[in-house]
Write a protein that holds these residues in place. Sequence first.
Motif, PDB file in Angstrom:
ATOM      1  N   GLN A 109     -11.653 -27.685  30.044  1.00 41.97           N
ATOM      2  CA  GLN A 109     -10.534 -26.858  29.576  1.00 41.97           C
ATOM      3  C   GLN A 109      -9.416 -27.746  29.038  1.00 41.97           C
ATOM      4  N   TRP A 110      -9.092 -28.813  29.743  1.00 40.11           N
ATOM      5  CA  TRP A 110      -8.021 -29.723  29.353  1.00 40.11           C
ATOM      6  C   TRP A 110      -8.341 -30.380  28.003  1.00 40.11           C
ATOM      7  N   LEU A 111      -9.575 -30.802  27.816  1.00 38.10           N
ATOM      8  CA  LEU A 111      -9.968 -31.425  26.548  1.00 38.10           C
ATOM      9  C   LEU A 111      -9.882 -30.431  25.390  1.00 38.10           C
ATOM     10  N   ALA A 112     -10.359 -29.208  25.608  1.00 40.65           N
ATOM     11  CA  ALA A 112     -10.322 -28.195  24.547  1.00 40.65           C
ATOM     12  C   ALA A 112      -8.884 -27.862  24.150  1.00 40.65           C
ATOM     13  N   VAL A 113      -8.018 -27.695  25.135  1.00 43.47           N
ATOM     14  CA  VAL A 113      -6.611 -27.417  24.844  1.00 43.47           C
ATOM     15  C   VAL A 113      -5.984 -28.617  24.140  1.00 43.47           C
ATOM     16  N   GLY A 114      -6.328 -29.820  24.570  1.00 43.01           N
ATOM     17  CA  GLY A 114      -5.816 -31.029  23.919  1.00 43.01           C
ATOM     18  C   GLY A 114      -6.192 -31.092  22.454  1.00 43.01           C
ATOM     19  N   ASP A 115      -7.432 -30.752  22.140  1.00 41.52           N
ATOM     20  CA  ASP A 115      -7.856 -30.726  20.725  1.00 41.52           C
ATOM     21  C   ASP A 115      -7.021 -29.730  19.929  1.00 41.52           C
ATOM     22  N   ASP A 116      -6.782 -28.548  20.506  1.00 40.98           N
ATOM     23  CA  ASP A 116      -5.953 -27.548  19.829  1.00 40.98           C
ATOM     24  C   ASP A 116      -4.528 -28.048  19.623  1.00 40.98           C
ATOM     25  N   LEU A 117      -3.974 -28.678  20.648  1.00 43.36           N
ATOM     26  CA  LEU A 117      -2.599 -29.188  20.560  1.00 43.36           C
ATOM     27  C   LEU A 117      -2.473 -30.276  19.496  1.00 43.36           C
ATOM     28  N   VAL A 118      -3.461 -31.141  19.399  1.00 45.73           N
ATOM     29  CA  VAL A 118      -3.441 -32.192  18.371  1.00 45.73           C
ATOM     30  C   VAL A 118      -3.398 -31.559  16.982  1.00 45.73           C
ATOM     31  N   ARG A 119      -4.231 -30.543  16.749  1.00 45.08           N
ATOM     32  CA  ARG A 119      -4.246 -29.880  15.438  1.00 45.08           C
ATOM     33  C   ARG A 119      -2.902 -29.227  15.136  1.00 45.08           C
ATOM     34  N   GLU A 120      -2.337 -28.541  16.126  1.00 49.90           N
ATOM     35  CA  GLU A 120      -1.043 -27.878  15.924  1.00 49.90           C
ATOM     36  C   GLU A 120       0.066 -28.900  15.694  1.00 49.90           C
ATOM     37  N   LEU A 121       0.062 -29.965  16.479  1.00 50.11           N
ATOM     38  CA  LEU A 121       1.070 -31.008  16.327  1.00 50.11           C
ATOM     39  C   LEU A 121       0.964 -31.656  14.951  1.00 50.11           C
ATOM     40  N   GLU A 122      -0.247 -31.928  14.535  1.00 47.13           N
ATOM     41  CA  GLU A 122      -0.439 -32.538  13.221  1.00 47.13           C
ATOM     42  C   GLU A 122       0.173 -31.682  12.116  1.00 47.13           C
ATOM     43  N   LEU A 123      -0.018 -30.375  12.193  1.00 48.73           N
ATOM     44  CA  LEU A 123       0.552 -29.488  11.178  1.00 48.73           C
ATOM     45  C   LEU A 123       2.080 -29.493  11.219  1.00 48.73           C
ATOM     46  N   GLU A 124       2.642 -29.514  12.423  1.00 49.56           N
ATOM     47  CA  GLU A 124       4.108 -29.467  12.533  1.00 49.56           C
ATOM     48  C   GLU A 124       4.782 -30.755  12.083  1.00 49.56           C
ATOM     49  N   VAL A 125       4.121 -31.887  12.230  1.00 47.22           N
ATOM     50  CA  VAL A 125       4.754 -33.166  11.881  1.00 47.22           C
ATOM     51  C   VAL A 125       4.107 -33.809  10.649  1.00 47.22           C
ATOM     52  N   TYR A 126       3.338 -33.054   9.912  1.00 48.38           N
ATOM     53  CA  TYR A 126       2.526 -33.594   8.830  1.00 48.38           C
ATOM     54  C   TYR A 126       3.332 -34.412   7.819  1.00 48.38           C
ATOM     55  N   ASP A 127       4.524 -33.995   7.518  1.00 51.65           N
ATOM     56  CA  ASP A 127       5.308 -34.689   6.492  1.00 51.65           C
ATOM     57  C   ASP A 127       6.006 -35.949   6.997  1.00 51.65           C
ATOM     58  N   ILE A 128       5.985 -36.181   8.316  1.00 50.60           N
ATOM     59  CA  ILE A 128       6.686 -37.351   8.859  1.00 50.60           C
ATOM     60  C   ILE A 128       5.820 -38.259   9.717  1.00 50.60           C
ATOM     61  N   ALA A 129       4.612 -37.818  10.077  1.00 49.21           N
ATOM     62  CA  ALA A 129       3.828 -38.613  11.028  1.00 49.21           C
ATOM     63  C   ALA A 129       2.333 -38.433  10.851  1.00 49.21           C
ATOM     64  N   VAL A 130       1.616 -39.406  11.347  1.00 46.22           N
ATOM     65  CA  VAL A 130       0.170 -39.345  11.533  1.00 46.22           C
ATOM     66  C   VAL A 130      -0.036 -39.204  13.034  1.00 46.22           C
ATOM     67  N   VAL A 131      -0.828 -38.224  13.457  1.00 48.15           N
ATOM     68  CA  VAL A 131      -1.090 -38.017  14.879  1.00 48.15           C
ATOM     69  C   VAL A 131      -2.395 -38.730  15.237  1.00 48.15           C
ATOM     70  N   LEU A 132      -2.306 -39.579  16.257  1.00 40.73           N
ATOM     71  CA  LEU A 132      -3.463 -40.362  16.699  1.00 40.73           C
ATOM     72  C   LEU A 132      -3.921 -39.845  18.061  1.00 40.73           C
ATOM     73  N   PRO A 133      -4.966 -39.017  18.117  1.00 37.74           N
ATOM     74  CA  PRO A 133      -5.430 -38.493  19.402  1.00 37.74           C
ATOM     75  C   PRO A 133      -6.118 -39.582  20.212  1.00 37.74           C
ATOM     76  N   GLU A 134      -5.507 -39.959  21.329  1.00 38.27           N
ATOM     77  CA  GLU A 134      -6.035 -41.043  22.162  1.00 38.27           C
ATOM     78  C   GLU A 134      -6.256 -40.580  23.596  1.00 38.27           C
ATOM     79  N   PHE A 135      -6.482 -39.290  23.793  1.00 33.45           N
ATOM     80  CA  PHE A 135      -6.599 -38.751  25.144  1.00 33.45           C
ATOM     81  C   PHE A 135      -8.038 -38.605  25.615  1.00 33.45           C
ATOM     82  N   ARG A 136      -9.009 -38.808  24.783  1.00 33.97           N
ATOM     83  CA  ARG A 136     -10.419 -38.638  25.170  1.00 33.97           C
ATOM     84  C   ARG A 136     -11.001 -39.925  25.700  1.00 33.97           C
TER      85      ARG A 136
END
Length: 136
Positions: A109-136
């Motif tokens: 459950q934690w991994l699945a939610v983390g994947d969703d959060l990474v996608r949402e975060l990437e969209l919100e900060v797309y113009d200022i940042a690259v999101v590097l998922p390092e939680f797996r």
Amino acid sequence: MAAVDIAERRRIVDPVTQQEILVPAGISDERAIEHARREREGELHRLRFFVDWGHRYPLWESFTDKYAMEPVDYGVSPELERRLGEWVLFWTAHFEPAEGWDDPDSRAQWLAVGDDLVRELELEVYDIAVVLPEFR
């Protein structure tokens, strides 16, 4: 990113480098090309996404004075900020360094939610940042 995430992205070619760009849903080709340019030029934050004890959010940025970052540092929406905090709290409630996860379902459950959060975060900060998922 998770394999499912990559499959959900469309592919375009950067007109300058002729390299393929994976574009998240909701991002225009123009924004993706500008994002790629800004990344090449080193103009984007490199937002690391992982949990660690003692920090409320899974946001980190190396080579800054602060390192342990907060959602406000990137203009993240209040709803996503809340969900990021809940995700970290779930981890602290169900994971022990010496013992591991309390059960496989919690981890999944934690991994699945983390994947969703990474996608949402990437969209919100797309113009200022690259999101590097390092939680797996």
